[in-house]
Design a protein around this motif. Sequence first.
Motif, PDB file in Angstrom:
ATOM      1  N   ALA A 119      40.016 -47.635  73.147  1.00 36.22           N
ATOM      2  CA  ALA A 119      39.435 -46.583  74.719  1.00 36.22           C
ATOM      3  C   ALA A 119      39.859 -44.978  73.690  1.00 36.22           C
ATOM      4  CB  ALA A 119      40.496 -46.935  75.680  1.00 36.22           C
ATOM      5  N   GLY A 120      41.057 -44.801  72.778  1.00 36.84           N
ATOM      6  CA  GLY A 120      41.522 -43.696  72.295  1.00 36.84           C
ATOM      7  C   GLY A 120      39.987 -43.036  71.935  1.00 36.84           C
ATOM      8  N   ARG A 157      24.932 -56.143  78.266  1.00 32.04           N
ATOM      9  CA  ARG A 157      25.436 -57.594  78.518  1.00 32.04           C
ATOM     10  C   ARG A 157      27.146 -57.746  78.642  1.00 32.04           C
ATOM     11  NH1 ARG A 157      29.617 -59.172  73.033  1.00 32.04           N
ATOM     12  NH2 ARG A 157      29.567 -61.357  74.000  1.00 32.04           N
ATOM     13  N   ASN A 158      27.175 -58.569  79.030  1.00 26.61           N
ATOM     14  CA  ASN A 158      28.480 -58.721  80.379  1.00 26.61           C
ATOM     15  C   ASN A 158      29.244 -58.983  79.722  1.00 26.61           C
ATOM     16  OD1 ASN A 158      30.391 -60.981  81.755  1.00 26.61           O
ATOM     17  ND2 ASN A 158      29.111 -60.543  83.353  1.00 26.61           N
ATOM     18  N   ALA A 218      41.653 -50.527  80.827  1.00 26.09           N
ATOM     19  CA  ALA A 218      42.046 -51.030  81.889  1.00 26.09           C
ATOM     20  C   ALA A 218      41.038 -51.784  82.861  1.00 26.09           C
ATOM     21  CB  ALA A 218      43.035 -50.515  82.514  1.00 26.09           C
ATOM     22  N   CYS A 219      39.849 -50.920  82.473  1.00 30.52           N
ATOM     23  CA  CYS A 219      38.217 -51.109  83.731  1.00 30.52           C
ATOM     24  C   CYS A 219      37.674 -52.308  82.717  1.00 30.52           C
ATOM     25  CB  CYS A 219      37.826 -49.365  83.956  1.00 30.52           C
ATOM     26  SG  CYS A 219      38.153 -48.690  85.235  1.00 30.52           S
ATOM     27  N   VAL A 220      37.873 -51.740  80.915  1.00 36.37           N
ATOM     28  CA  VAL A 220      36.596 -52.805  80.715  1.00 36.37           C
ATOM     29  C   VAL A 220      38.014 -54.251  80.907  1.00 36.37           C
ATOM     30  CG1 VAL A 220      36.587 -53.549  78.602  1.00 36.37           C
ATOM     31  CG2 VAL A 220      36.200 -51.365  79.089  1.00 36.37           C
ATOM     32  N   ILE A 234      32.473 -53.844  75.445  1.00 35.18           N
ATOM     33  CA  ILE A 234      32.991 -55.912  75.701  1.00 35.18           C
ATOM     34  C   ILE A 234      34.015 -55.722  75.211  1.00 35.18           C
ATOM     35  CG2 ILE A 234      30.287 -56.242  76.089  1.00 35.18           C
ATOM     36  CD1 ILE A 234      30.468 -56.842  72.801  1.00 35.18           C
ATOM     37  N   LEU A 235      34.154 -56.894  75.563  1.00 35.59           N
ATOM     38  CA  LEU A 235      35.689 -57.464  74.984  1.00 35.59           C
ATOM     39  C   LEU A 235      35.665 -57.784  73.349  1.00 35.59           C
ATOM     40  CD1 LEU A 235      36.490 -59.383  78.573  1.00 35.59           C
ATOM     41  CD2 LEU A 235      37.894 -56.606  77.476  1.00 35.59           C
ATOM     42  N   PRO A 236      36.234 -58.108  73.094  1.00 38.72           N
ATOM     43  CA  PRO A 236      37.591 -57.433  72.925  1.00 38.72           C
ATOM     44  C   PRO A 236      37.670 -55.635  73.006  1.00 38.72           C
ATOM     45  CG  PRO A 236      37.454 -58.084  70.483  1.00 38.72           C
ATOM     46  CD  PRO A 236      36.485 -58.697  71.457  1.00 38.72           C
TER      47      PRO A 236
END
Length: 172
Positions: free
Chosen positions: A42-43, A154-155, A23-25, A34-36
């Motif tokens: 996360a796990g 990186r943003n 959720a934070c990312v 970074i996304l995706p």
Amino acid sequence: MITRLNTDYFDTALNDLSDILHACVQTGASIGFILPFSKEDAGRYWQERVRPDLTSGTLDLFAIYDEGRVMGTVQLIPASMPNQPHRADVAKLLVHPEARRRGYGRALMNVLEERAKELGRSMLVLDTRSSDPSRILYQSLGFQIAGEIPNYCRNPFEDRLEPTTYMYKDLN
């Protein structure tokens, strides 16, 4: 309630920890990802990067619970080099976006500071993206700015680089 997680508590909290990181990312936190970024990613972070250090005792992991669910976490990583027995790093202060503005980040940092003192650490060091709201929280907790590195991270949403601020706090 804030708990210092051992491996048993870690295993029980893993799903919540993964939810928080994911959720934070997704909401733009600059915490190394970074996304995706999937919940599975996360796990893997928690299992592959945090669990081994928790098991070996080279990291303390704190979690704040609200109604039986982990809603925030922070890591204390004591420096391991012989010339730095007084220092520790603060890493991954995360509060679930649903639980922000309740004082959880501040409470986690206060417990982390107490643990650092128990371990004989008198200097805390951290870094944060310069534009993140966490910088204001850290300053309100007494952290001082050591400096800023341009184009450090990186943003998470755009293909551009942003500065990071390094901060420290003397616990004496």
